[in-house]
Design a protein around this motif. Structure first.
Motif, PDB file in Angstrom:
ATOM      1  N   LEU A   1       0.821  -1.214   0.000  1.00  0.00           N
ATOM      2  CA  LEU A   1       0.000   0.000   0.000  1.00  0.00           C
ATOM      3  C   LEU A   1       0.854   1.263   0.000  1.00  0.00           C
ATOM      4  N   PHE A   2       2.054   1.192   0.589  1.00  0.00           N
ATOM      5  CA  PHE A   2       2.947   2.347   0.572  1.00  0.00           C
ATOM      6  C   PHE A   2       3.552   2.583  -0.809  1.00  0.00           C
ATOM      7  N   ASN A   3       3.740   1.516  -1.599  1.00  0.00           N
ATOM      8  CA  ASN A   3       4.284   1.654  -2.946  1.00  0.00           C
ATOM      9  C   ASN A   3       3.493   0.766  -3.907  1.00  0.00           C
ATOM     10  N   PRO A   4       2.279   1.210  -4.278  1.00  0.00           N
ATOM     11  CA  PRO A   4       1.422   0.374  -5.123  1.00  0.00           C
ATOM     12  C   PRO A   4       2.023   0.084  -6.500  1.00  0.00           C
ATOM     13  N   PHE A   5       2.819   1.015  -7.035  1.00  0.00           N
ATOM     14  CA  PHE A   5       3.413   0.765  -8.351  1.00  0.00           C
ATOM     15  C   PHE A   5       4.373  -0.418  -8.290  1.00  0.00           C
ATOM     16  N   ALA A   6       5.248  -0.436  -7.284  1.00  0.00           N
ATOM     17  CA  ALA A   6       6.190  -1.550  -7.138  1.00  0.00           C
ATOM     18  C   ALA A   6       5.438  -2.859  -6.907  1.00  0.00           C
ATOM     19  N   ALA A   7       4.384  -2.802  -6.116  1.00  0.00           N
ATOM     20  CA  ALA A   7       3.593  -4.009  -5.852  1.00  0.00           C
ATOM     21  C   ALA A   7       2.879  -4.472  -7.121  1.00  0.00           C
ATOM     22  N   THR A   8       2.387  -3.521  -7.922  1.00  0.00           N
ATOM     23  CA  THR A   8       1.748  -3.867  -9.191  1.00  0.00           C
ATOM     24  C   THR A   8       2.757  -4.523 -10.121  1.00  0.00           C
ATOM     25  N   LEU A   9       3.942  -3.953 -10.195  1.00  0.00           N
ATOM     26  CA  LEU A   9       5.003  -4.519 -11.025  1.00  0.00           C
ATOM     27  C   LEU A   9       5.364  -5.924 -10.547  1.00  0.00           C
ATOM     28  N   ALA A  10       5.490  -6.100  -9.232  1.00  0.00           N
ATOM     29  CA  ALA A  10       5.810  -7.419  -8.671  1.00  0.00           C
ATOM     30  C   ALA A  10       4.702  -8.423  -8.976  1.00  0.00           C
ATOM     31  N   ALA A  11       3.450  -8.011  -8.840  1.00  0.00           N
ATOM     32  CA  ALA A  11       2.325  -8.909  -9.117  1.00  0.00           C
ATOM     33  C   ALA A  11       2.302  -9.304 -10.591  1.00  0.00           C
ATOM     34  N   THR A  12       2.606  -8.354 -11.459  1.00  0.00           N
ATOM     35  CA  THR A  12       2.631  -8.637 -12.897  1.00  0.00           C
ATOM     36  C   THR A  12       3.748  -9.628 -13.220  1.00  0.00           C
ATOM     37  N   MET A  13       4.924  -9.404 -12.647  1.00  0.00           N
ATOM     38  CA  MET A  13       6.047 -10.311 -12.891  1.00  0.00           C
ATOM     39  C   MET A  13       5.750 -11.707 -12.329  1.00  0.00           C
ATOM     40  N   MET A  14       5.142 -11.751 -11.154  1.00  0.00           N
ATOM     41  CA  MET A  14       4.811 -13.033 -10.555  1.00  0.00           C
ATOM     42  C   MET A  14       3.800 -13.783 -11.437  1.00  0.00           C
ATOM     43  N   ALA A  15       2.790 -13.072 -11.935  1.00  0.00           N
ATOM     44  CA  ALA A  15       1.817 -13.697 -12.833  1.00  0.00           C
ATOM     45  C   ALA A  15       2.514 -14.207 -14.091  1.00  0.00           C
ATOM     46  N   GLY A  16       3.454 -13.421 -14.599  1.00  0.00           N
ATOM     47  CA  GLY A  16       4.193 -13.841 -15.781  1.00  0.00           C
ATOM     48  C   GLY A  16       4.960 -15.130 -15.557  1.00  0.00           C
ATOM     49  N   TRP A  17       5.648 -15.216 -14.430  1.00  0.00           N
ATOM     50  CA  TRP A  17       6.411 -16.427 -14.135  1.00  0.00           C
ATOM     51  C   TRP A  17       5.497 -17.632 -13.918  1.00  0.00           C
ATOM     52  N   VAL A  18       4.335 -17.414 -13.318  1.00  0.00           N
ATOM     53  CA  VAL A  18       3.383 -18.523 -13.117  1.00  0.00           C
ATOM     54  C   VAL A  18       2.875 -19.012 -14.471  1.00  0.00           C
ATOM     55  N   PHE A  19       2.495 -18.090 -15.357  1.00  0.00           N
ATOM     56  CA  PHE A  19       2.045 -18.483 -16.693  1.00  0.00           C
ATOM     57  C   PHE A  19       3.148 -19.207 -17.461  1.00  0.00           C
ATOM     58  N   ALA A  20       4.378 -18.703 -17.375  1.00  0.00           N
ATOM     59  CA  ALA A  20       5.490 -19.332 -18.084  1.00  0.00           C
ATOM     60  C   ALA A  20       5.743 -20.747 -17.563  1.00  0.00           C
ATOM     61  N   LEU A  21       5.743 -20.898 -16.247  1.00  0.00           N
ATOM     62  CA  LEU A  21       5.951 -22.226 -15.657  1.00  0.00           C
ATOM     63  C   LEU A  21       4.813 -23.177 -16.042  1.00  0.00           C
ATOM     64  N   LEU A  22       3.590 -22.680 -15.984  1.00  0.00           N
ATOM     65  CA  LEU A  22       2.436 -23.482 -16.391  1.00  0.00           C
ATOM     66  C   LEU A  22       2.593 -23.926 -17.838  1.00  0.00           C
ATOM     67  N   GLY A  23       3.024 -23.020 -18.703  1.00  0.00           N
ATOM     68  CA  GLY A  23       3.213 -23.356 -20.114  1.00  0.00           C
ATOM     69  C   GLY A  23       4.265 -24.424 -20.309  1.00  0.00           C
ATOM     70  N   ILE A  24       5.380 -24.302 -19.617  1.00  0.00           N
ATOM     71  CA  ILE A  24       6.457 -25.292 -19.738  1.00  0.00           C
ATOM     72  C   ILE A  24       5.979 -26.664 -19.271  1.00  0.00           C
ATOM     73  N   VAL A  25       5.308 -26.702 -18.130  1.00  0.00           N
ATOM     74  CA  VAL A  25       4.798 -27.971 -17.604  1.00  0.00           C
ATOM     75  C   VAL A  25       3.773 -28.569 -18.554  1.00  0.00           C
TER      76      VAL A  25
ATOM     77  N   LEU B   1       5.117  -3.493 -18.137  1.00  0.00           N
ATOM     78  CA  LEU B   1       4.259  -2.305 -18.144  1.00  0.00           C
ATOM     79  C   LEU B   1       3.012  -2.541 -18.990  1.00  0.00           C
ATOM     80  N   ALA B   2       3.189  -3.154 -20.148  1.00  0.00           N
ATOM     81  CA  ALA B   2       2.021  -3.509 -20.961  1.00  0.00           C
ATOM     82  C   ALA B   2       1.190  -4.571 -20.253  1.00  0.00           C
ATOM     83  N   GLY B   3       1.880  -5.477 -19.550  1.00  0.00           N
ATOM     84  CA  GLY B   3       1.172  -6.507 -18.796  1.00  0.00           C
ATOM     85  C   GLY B   3       0.314  -5.924 -17.698  1.00  0.00           C
ATOM     86  N   MET B   4       0.813  -4.851 -17.050  1.00  0.00           N
ATOM     87  CA  MET B   4       0.023  -4.189 -16.003  1.00  0.00           C
ATOM     88  C   MET B   4      -1.280  -3.662 -16.587  1.00  0.00           C
ATOM     89  N   ILE B   5      -1.201  -3.102 -17.773  1.00  0.00           N
ATOM     90  CA  ILE B   5      -2.397  -2.551 -18.417  1.00  0.00           C
ATOM     91  C   ILE B   5      -3.380  -3.674 -18.737  1.00  0.00           C
TER      92      ILE B   5
END
Length: 181
Positions: A32-56, A92-96
């Motif tokens: 909540l103190f840095n929503p942009f960083a948290a948004t970026l982290a959430a986007t990256m985490m979602a990306g890694w989950v999708f990538a891992l899911l795809g590989i599996v 950044l595009a992923g956040m959108i």
């Protein structure tokens, strides 16, 4: 009254639940103190989950010889890997994209909850379902009204609220486990 082995083990685990509560609460406050960083982290985490899911999924598709669904499993895996890669390499595009998806989901669930509430009208408490639907609908409209600017912070804010909510839940469970007799 004597405790079973299972209950004794649960009671002894309260400290770990308290640690989870503290970590979750701190993470939520930081988000909540840095929503942009948290948004970026959430986007990256979602990306890694999708990538891992795809590989599996791709790996799994090749494990079954002669399977009629091979091509579909392979395509699903490739699509998941591409989505994950696009979120990782262009967050950044992923956040959108993710913010737009969240707004649409809020609106859709809001409408469904409102319609559901009307079918519950004879039941006590149906108004709370209506209220929840209206909140979801308003949140979705608010996100879209400030779109794409909302993409920089909304996911981080939602992550922060979710982490704080989980922290409170874990804290109450920890206290309940500690007092288990």
């Amino acid at each position: 009254m004597t405790m079973t082995v299972h209950e004794e083990g649960m009671r002894k685990s309260w400290i770990w639940m308290a640690v989870l509560a503290v970590i979750s609460l701190i993470g939520g406050v930081l988000a909540l103190f840095n929503p942009f960083a948290a948004t970026l982290a959430a986007t990256m985490m979602a990306g890694w989950v999708f990538a891992l899911l795809g590989i599996v999924q791709i790996f799994q598709a090749f494990q079954v010889q002669g399977w009629g669904g091979f091509i579909w499993a392979l395509l699903f895996g490739l699509l998941s890997l591409i989505v994950g890669g696009s979120l990782i390499f262009n967050p950044l595009a992923g956040m959108i994209s993710l913010t737009l998806l969240v707004a649409v989901l809020f609106i859709a669930t809001g409408v469904v909850k409102i319609m559901y509430s009307f079918s519950l009208r004879p039941v006590t408490g149906w108004g709370w379902v209506l209220f929840s639907g209206l909140v979801s609908l308003v949140l979705g409209v608010m996100i879209l009204a400030d779109f794409p600017a909302s993409a920089a912070s909304i996911l981080g804010i939602l992550l922060g609220v979710e982490l704080i909510s989980n922290g409170v839940l874990f804290l109450f469970v920890a206290l309940g486990l500690r007092n288990l007799r």
